[in-house]
Design a protein around this motif. Structure first.
Motif, PDB file in Angstrom:
ATOM      1  N   PRO B  61      23.623  19.583 -39.492  1.00  0.00           N
ATOM      2  CA  PRO B  61      24.022  20.592 -40.474  1.00  0.00           C
ATOM      3  C   PRO B  61      23.345  21.963 -40.341  1.00  0.00           C
ATOM      4  CG  PRO B  61      22.374  19.142 -41.423  1.00  0.00           C
ATOM      5  CD  PRO B  61      22.669  18.608 -40.029  1.00  0.00           C
ATOM      6  N   ASP B  62      22.242  22.022 -39.580  1.00  0.00           N
ATOM      7  CA  ASP B  62      21.449  23.252 -39.566  1.00  0.00           C
ATOM      8  C   ASP B  62      22.232  24.415 -38.987  1.00  0.00           C
ATOM      9  OD1 ASP B  62      18.316  21.535 -38.791  1.00  0.00           O
ATOM     10  OD2 ASP B  62      19.433  21.785 -40.656  1.00  0.00           O
ATOM     11  N   GLY B  63      22.200  25.549 -39.709  1.00  0.00           N
ATOM     12  CA  GLY B  63      22.897  26.747 -39.262  1.00  0.00           C
ATOM     13  C   GLY B  63      24.317  26.861 -39.793  1.00  0.00           C
ATOM     14  N   TYR B  64      24.744  25.846 -40.537  1.00  0.00           N
ATOM     15  CA  TYR B  64      26.101  25.809 -41.076  1.00  0.00           C
ATOM     16  C   TYR B  64      26.069  25.586 -42.585  1.00  0.00           C
ATOM     17  CZ  TYR B  64      27.097  24.527 -36.187  1.00  0.00           C
ATOM     18  OH  TYR B  64      27.172  24.486 -34.818  1.00  0.00           O
ATOM     19  N   SER B  65      27.074  26.120 -43.270  1.00  0.00           N
ATOM     20  CA  SER B  65      27.251  25.819 -44.686  1.00  0.00           C
ATOM     21  C   SER B  65      28.732  25.619 -44.965  1.00  0.00           C
ATOM     22  CB  SER B  65      26.680  26.937 -45.563  1.00  0.00           C
ATOM     23  OG  SER B  65      27.385  28.138 -45.347  1.00  0.00           O
ATOM     24  N   VAL B  66      29.014  24.878 -46.029  1.00  0.00           N
ATOM     25  CA  VAL B  66      30.394  24.605 -46.412  1.00  0.00           C
ATOM     26  C   VAL B  66      30.533  24.750 -47.913  1.00  0.00           C
ATOM     27  CG1 VAL B  66      30.952  23.040 -44.496  1.00  0.00           C
ATOM     28  CG2 VAL B  66      29.914  22.133 -46.595  1.00  0.00           C
ATOM     29  N   SER B  67      31.767  24.860 -48.341  1.00  0.00           N
ATOM     30  CA  SER B  67      32.088  24.854 -49.762  1.00  0.00           C
ATOM     31  C   SER B  67      33.393  24.098 -49.952  1.00  0.00           C
ATOM     32  CB  SER B  67      32.201  26.276 -50.304  1.00  0.00           C
ATOM     33  OG  SER B  67      33.247  26.971 -49.652  1.00  0.00           O
ATOM     34  N   ARG B  68      33.594  23.566 -51.139  1.00  0.00           N
ATOM     35  CA  ARG B  68      34.837  22.831 -51.419  1.00  0.00           C
ATOM     36  C   ARG B  68      35.261  23.188 -52.846  1.00  0.00           C
ATOM     37  NH1 ARG B  68      36.894  17.536 -50.189  1.00  0.00           N
ATOM     38  NH2 ARG B  68      39.161  17.805 -50.327  1.00  0.00           N
ATOM     39  N   ALA B  69      35.863  24.338 -52.958  1.00  0.00           N
ATOM     40  CA  ALA B  69      36.267  24.842 -54.274  1.00  0.00           C
ATOM     41  C   ALA B  69      37.511  24.139 -54.792  1.00  0.00           C
ATOM     42  CB  ALA B  69      36.505  26.345 -54.205  1.00  0.00           C
ATOM     43  N   ASN B  70      38.327  23.627 -53.882  1.00  0.00           N
ATOM     44  CA  ASN B  70      39.542  22.919 -54.276  1.00  0.00           C
ATOM     45  C   ASN B  70      39.822  21.806 -53.270  1.00  0.00           C
ATOM     46  OD1 ASN B  70      41.223  24.024 -52.049  1.00  0.00           O
ATOM     47  ND2 ASN B  70      40.837  25.963 -53.116  1.00  0.00           N
ATOM     48  N   THR B  71      40.870  21.041 -53.518  1.00  0.00           N
ATOM     49  CA  THR B  71      41.167  19.889 -52.666  1.00  0.00           C
ATOM     50  C   THR B  71      41.591  20.294 -51.265  1.00  0.00           C
ATOM     51  OG1 THR B  71      41.806  18.544 -54.560  1.00  0.00           O
ATOM     52  CG2 THR B  71      42.668  17.856 -52.427  1.00  0.00           C
ATOM     53  N   ASP B  72      42.307  21.406 -51.152  1.00  0.00           N
ATOM     54  CA  ASP B  72      42.975  21.734 -49.896  1.00  0.00           C
ATOM     55  C   ASP B  72      42.096  22.423 -48.860  1.00  0.00           C
ATOM     56  OD1 ASP B  72      46.096  22.685 -51.574  1.00  0.00           O
ATOM     57  OD2 ASP B  72      45.152  20.727 -51.226  1.00  0.00           O
ATOM     58  N   ASP B  73      41.108  23.182 -49.292  1.00  0.00           N
ATOM     59  CA  ASP B  73      40.391  24.062 -48.375  1.00  0.00           C
ATOM     60  C   ASP B  73      38.940  23.636 -48.188  1.00  0.00           C
ATOM     61  OD1 ASP B  73      42.227  26.358 -50.184  1.00  0.00           O
ATOM     62  OD2 ASP B  73      42.562  26.052 -48.040  1.00  0.00           O
ATOM     63  N   PHE B  74      38.468  23.770 -46.954  1.00  0.00           N
ATOM     64  CA  PHE B  74      37.089  23.366 -46.649  1.00  0.00           C
ATOM     65  C   PHE B  74      36.550  24.292 -45.560  1.00  0.00           C
ATOM     66  CE2 PHE B  74      33.492  20.900 -46.984  1.00  0.00           C
ATOM     67  CZ  PHE B  74      33.190  20.078 -45.910  1.00  0.00           C
TER      68      PHE B  74
END
Lengths: 111, 112
Positions: B61-74
């Motif tokens: 995971p280092d150096g990366y980030s993610v978000s999941r605000a809704n079902t469809d997008d990542f």
């Protein structure tokens, strides 16, 4: 021991040949097992699940040996279109993470 | 949209730049994943999300980030890209954790 290990390959076989790939996994509590296929420069796609009793889908047969922690994939009557990389995939127990992919074995079927 | 899409298809990026890789699925799958695939190393999980609003760290995971605000997008973000992040990135989704994963076509990223 690596979590999922596969035959190093590559396998170069003539059309019509029977070829077998092997895979071992380290976590004896693993729940589910799969073979994925990946064509060159493409995304992996599920080829078949592997069931404890063994299962067949056309020319493809998958087998699982839980005691030996061993999975196999047999391809009969190889076609040119079978040329791809085959990934052995294992799902550990629910508390221990997501799918674990083997590094893959490359198959090249020649005319 | 049918299935899972990724954008861009490929990108060349200068080191130190910020980059967001996009992933969208229309299958209403709860779980989504980001992998990187490097020669000789196979597919390695970067981050995952079991459902909208939650994320988790994978193997690298280092150096990366993610978000999941809704079902469809990542989306996957590289805050400050480094050459070792040169790779092919695949997004995937599944209806349940144990179900088959459907992969997007991948993004080829080169960091110079």
């Amino acid at each position: 021991r690596k979590e999922v290990e596969q035959d190093p390959g590559p396998f170069n076989v003539p059309e019509g040949a029977t070829v077998a790939f092997n895979c071992t996994y380290s976590n004896s509590a693993s729940q589910s097992f799969f073979w994925y296929r990946q064509d060159c420069r493409k995304e992996p796609k599920l080829l078949m699940s592997v069931y404890s009793s063994g299962n067949e889908d056309g020319r493809f047969t998958a087998q699982l040996n839980r005691a030996s922690q061993y999975i196999s994939l047999l391809i009969r009557d190889s076609k040119l279109s079978d040329s791809a990389t085959y990934l052995c995939v294992v799902l550990p127990p629910a508390s221990q993470g997501n799918l674990i992919f083997g590094k893959g074995t490359k198959l090249s079927v020649k005319p | 949209i049918a299935g899972i899409t990724q954008a861009p298809t490929s990108q060349i990026l200068a080191a130190g730049r910020r980059m967001t890789l996009r992933c969208t699925q229309d299958m209403r799958h709860n779980a989504m994943y980001w992998y990187r695939q490097d020669l000789g190393l196979g597919l390695r999980l970067i981050h995952y999300s079991n459902t909208a609003g939650t994320t988790g760290k994978g193997e690298v995971p280092d150096g990366y980030s993610v978000s999941r605000a809704n079902t469809d997008d990542f989306p996957l973000t590289l805050a400050s890209a480094v050459p070792s992040q040169t790779s092919v990135y695949f997004c995937a989704s599944s209806g349940e954790r144990a179900n088959r994963q459907f992969f997007g076509p991948g993004t080829r990223l080169t960091v110079l």
